[in-house]
Scaffold this active site. Structure first.
Site, mmCIF file in Angstrom:
data_model
loop_
_atom_site.group_PDB
_atom_site.id
_atom_site.type_symbol
_atom_site.label_atom_id
_atom_site.label_comp_id
_atom_site.label_asym_id
_atom_site.label_seq_id
_atom_site.Cartn_x
_atom_site.Cartn_y
_atom_site.Cartn_z
ATOM 1 C CB SER A 148 16.233 5.336 31.107
ATOM 2 O OG SER A 148 17.153 5.350 29.932
ATOM 3 C CG ASP A 224 14.346 -0.671 26.640
ATOM 4 O OD1 ASP A 224 14.879 -0.181 25.460
ATOM 5 O OD2 ASP A 224 14.141 -0.356 27.485
ATOM 6 C CG HIS A 257 13.619 2.948 27.364
ATOM 7 N ND1 HIS A 257 14.383 2.235 28.023
ATOM 8 C CD2 HIS A 257 13.874 4.158 27.440
ATOM 9 C CE1 HIS A 257 15.196 3.070 28.682
ATOM 10 N NE2 HIS A 257 15.078 4.392 28.353
#
Length: 279
Positions: A148, A224, A257
């Site tokens: 991320s 995600d 995620h």
């Protein structure tokens, strides 16, 4: 450097350490896994940069990297995501996407953040020297990965330093802070409103501006919840395709995620790194 803890795991030692950083002006914490090795042997180093709200502990406790690192003989270094401590400025409203836990791997130029938020120099210069001095690290063989915000950090740091990193990979990376709300908030506040100064912190812009590496690997979950609004891997795919930069983008069906996703593909990414670090 001070030792917080060291434990035996997967035929190696998992440690957590602190030191006083000259770059950030704060105590910084990081973790290092060192596989068993012969006397005098130097091992390649994989850097892992974490995402928003994280510390070194998230991947250390949930990343499931140690077995693969022991098998491949890789040192695994996980730094923190920002400076911390008394007097370090934070988001005025305590939001998760800026300030503490959200350093975005930049050297801030805007007050009051420019004094402490120097994660770029910390990771490009200060911490590697410490790792080289205190661990059996072969500094000529390094690679970098992240998740991320940390995927953004890994991509940009790797693209800016192709002579240092033999491989770059990411899980669910922010590929273009110039084109997402997280990036606008962070870079606008850390770097200022001149978006031309943001380009060195944007993987797509770096590639457009001529940065090249042998290959990039990205794993991205299709479930995600940040995929469309913040991550936008299609922008990286387009930037690489336009100039012939090699990119392996793997859209992993049904994954989100979280560290359930990261840990599922961590061994495969580490195998990919090990192959390139052996060359």
């Amino acid at each position: 450097m001070k030792t917080v803890s060291e434990v035996r795991s997967h035929g190696g030692t998992q440690g957590v350490y602190t030191h006083r950083s000259a770059e950030t002006g704060t105590e910084m914490t990081f973790s290092v896994f060192v596989p068993d090795h012969g006397d005098g042997e130097k091992l390649p180093v994989v850097w892992y940069l974490s995402g928003l709200t994280c510390t070194h502990a998230n991947v250390t406790e949930k990343g499931e990297f140690r077995e693969a690192c022991a098998d491949f003989g890789l040192i695994f270094v996980a730094p923190d995501t920002s400076p911390r401590g008394e007097g370090v400025p934070d988001d005025a409203e305590g939001a998760y996407d800026f300030g503490l836990g959200a350093g975005f791997y930049v050297d801030a130029t805007q007050a009051p953040f420019d004094k402490n938020y120097r994660m770029r120099s910390y990771l490009e210069e200060e911490l590697p020297a410490l790792i080289g001095d205190h661990f059996p690290a072969d500094i000529s063989r390094q690679s970098i990965m992240g998740h991320s915000m940390g995927g953004h950090g890994a991509l940009t740091m790797g693209l800016r330093n192709p002579e240092r990193f033999k491989a770059i990979s990411a899980f669910s990376p922010i590929v273009s802070p110039l084109n997402c709300p997280w990036g606008h908030k962070a870079l606008g506040s850390y770097i200022g409103n001149d978006q031309s100064a943001w380009r060195e912190y944007d993987a797509c812009a770096l590639i457009e501006d001529g940065a090249r590496v042998p290959d990039i690997l990205v794993d991205q979950g299709t479930a995600d919840n940040f995929l469309e609004g913040q991550l936008k891997p299609e922008l990286l795919q387009a930037a690489c395709a336009k100039v012939g930069q090699s990119l392996t983008l793997r859209m992993q069906e049904g994954y989100d995620h979280s560290y359930y996703f990261i840990s599922s593909f961590m061994p495969d990414q580490l195998a990919w790194h090990a192959e390139r670090l052996a060359q």
